[in-house]
Structures are given as structure tokens and as C-alpha cells.
Design an enzyme around this catalytic site. Structure first.
Site, PDB file in Angstrom:
ATOM      1  N   CYS A  13     -11.239  -3.276  33.525  1.00  0.00           N
ATOM      2  CA  CYS A  13     -10.246  -3.129  34.594  1.00  0.00           C
ATOM      3  C   CYS A  13     -10.630  -1.886  35.401  1.00  0.00           C
ATOM      4  O   CYS A  13     -11.768  -1.415  35.314  1.00  0.00           O
ATOM      5  CB  CYS A  13      -8.823  -3.055  34.033  1.00  0.00           C
ATOM      6  N   ASN A  16      -9.389   1.607  32.753  1.00  0.00           N
ATOM      7  CA  ASN A  16      -9.571   1.415  31.305  1.00  0.00           C
ATOM      8  C   ASN A  16      -8.461   2.093  30.501  1.00  0.00           C
ATOM      9  O   ASN A  16      -8.694   2.601  29.416  1.00  0.00           O
ATOM     10  CB  ASN A  16     -10.961   1.899  30.866  1.00  0.00           C
ATOM     11  N   CYS A  18      -4.968   0.487  30.862  1.00  0.00           N
ATOM     12  CA  CYS A  18      -3.883  -0.502  30.771  1.00  0.00           C
ATOM     13  C   CYS A  18      -4.396  -1.866  30.349  1.00  0.00           C
ATOM     14  O   CYS A  18      -4.291  -2.263  29.194  1.00  0.00           O
ATOM     15  CB  CYS A  18      -3.123  -0.617  32.092  1.00  0.00           C
ATOM     16  N   ARG A  19      -4.964  -2.594  31.306  1.00  0.00           N
ATOM     17  CA  ARG A  19      -5.313  -3.994  31.060  1.00  0.00           C
ATOM     18  C   ARG A  19      -6.491  -4.190  30.115  1.00  0.00           C
ATOM     19  O   ARG A  19      -6.420  -5.007  29.194  1.00  0.00           O
ATOM     20  CB  ARG A  19      -5.592  -4.702  32.385  1.00  0.00           C
ATOM     21  N   SER A  20      -7.593  -3.486  30.344  1.00  0.00           N
ATOM     22  CA  SER A  20      -8.766  -3.755  29.500  1.00  0.00           C
ATOM     23  C   SER A  20      -8.594  -3.274  28.053  1.00  0.00           C
ATOM     24  O   SER A  20      -8.999  -3.998  27.139  1.00  0.00           O
ATOM     25  CB  SER A  20     -10.062  -3.230  30.132  1.00  0.00           C
ATOM     26  N   ASP A 130      -2.125  -5.434  37.574  1.00  0.00           N
ATOM     27  CA  ASP A 130      -2.133  -4.066  37.059  1.00  0.00           C
ATOM     28  C   ASP A 130      -0.691  -3.604  36.863  1.00  0.00           C
ATOM     29  O   ASP A 130       0.060  -3.485  37.831  1.00  0.00           O
ATOM     30  CB  ASP A 130      -2.853  -3.143  38.035  1.00  0.00           C
TER      31      ASP A 130
END
Length: 167
Positions: A13, A16, A18-20, A130
Site C-alpha cells: 500500500c 505500509n 494500514c492496508r498492507s 485507505d
């Protein structure tokens, strides 16, 4: 099993945090529960260096803990062109990060780059949004999406690499 025999998956993301790392933690749980922890290596990175060395966002960690996943040991790092040589899958969370990764992808390795949500076609969603600037419910929504895509990714790996993932 040594690293050269393992399937390697990188989630990416922007920062690095939140999402990933969420995808790394969720996919790690799915892989462990399926009994493939020794066969699949999982990592995450960001396309930008905003948070290098930092742990995941506290809201992501809280949501993960509520679902039995610990993200506390993860630390942000930046995605590099070398990641395309090291990983079998480089999975972008959204189109912007996909475009950034495409710019650094070495020639001949473009087939490794995909959008993560391709593995959950039933959701009819192309991107993981996000949640950074939103409230806690955004993290819940991201986890739901990531869980669906993680199951689809494991199914793909089992089909594509039966010798490694017991397909």
C-alpha cells in the site's frame, strides 16, 4: 523447506501501516490455519517512505487483535524493484500503488504485479480503500475485504503451485 522452495507474497500500500500490514496479518492467519505456514512467506511494504520503521496504525492493530491477529511485530518498509525478483506475487492495494509499482518493476516481471482484490471477484471491488483518514469502521471494512481476498489468493496458490501448497 528453504526460501527458494517457498511461495513468496508481498502486499503493498502507500505507507505500509494500514492496508498492507493488515493483508500480511490476515493472509498469515489464513495460511497458518490451512497448514501452509512453512511453505508460504509473507511480507508487506509501502510505495512511499513516510512510515519506514514504524509499527502498523494503532487502529489496524486494534481491529486485528479483535480478530485474533497480532500485527505488533511488523514494521513498515519501502517497496523496491528488487522485491519483484524476491517475490512470486506483488499485490497492490489500489490502482495508485499499482501504477507506482509498475514504474519500478523490472522488465519481464510484470506478471507478478496484480491488484489484491482480483482474488475476491465476488465482491466486485477493485481496490482496498485507505482507512487512514477515516474512523474505526473503515478498518473493519478493510478487514472484511482483505479476508475475502486472502481466501481467494490461497486458493489460487494451491491451484498454481500444487507441489508447494498441497493443491
Amino acid at each position: 523447506m528453504n526460501d527458494s522452495q517457498r511461495i513468496k507474497v508481498l502486499f503493498v500500500c502507500m505507507g505500509n501501516i494500514c492496508r498492507s500490514p493488515t493483508a500480511q496479518g490476515v493472509f498469515g492467519k489464513v495460511v497458518r490455519e490451512a497448514g501452509f505456514a512453512e511453505r508460504i512467506l509473507i511480507d508487506s511494504a509501502g510505495t512511499h517512505a513516510y512510515h519506514v520503521g514504524e509499527p502498523p496504525d494503532p487502529r489496524a492493530q486494534k481491529t486485528a487483535r479483535a480478530r485474533g491477529i497480532d500485527l505488533g511485530d511488523l514494521r513498515a518498509r519501502r517497496a523496491l524493484a528488487e522485491d519483484f525478483r524476491a517475490f512470486d506475487y506483488v499485490l497492490a492495494m489500489d490502482q495508485d500503488n499499482y501504477a507506482h509499482l509498475a514504474r519500478i518493476c523490472p522488465r519481464g516481471m510484470e506478471g507478478k504485479l496484480r491488484l489484491f482484490m482480483e482474488f475476491a471477484p465476488e465482491l466486485r471491488i477493485r481496490e482496498v480503500p485507505d482507512p487512514y483518514y477515516g474512523g474505526g469502521d473503515g478498518f473493519e471494512r478493510v478487514f472484511d475485504m482483505v479476508e475475502a481476498a486472502a481466501e481467494g489468493l490461497l486458493a489460487e496458490i494451491r491451484r498454481r503451485y500444487p507441489e508447494v501448497a498441497g493443491g
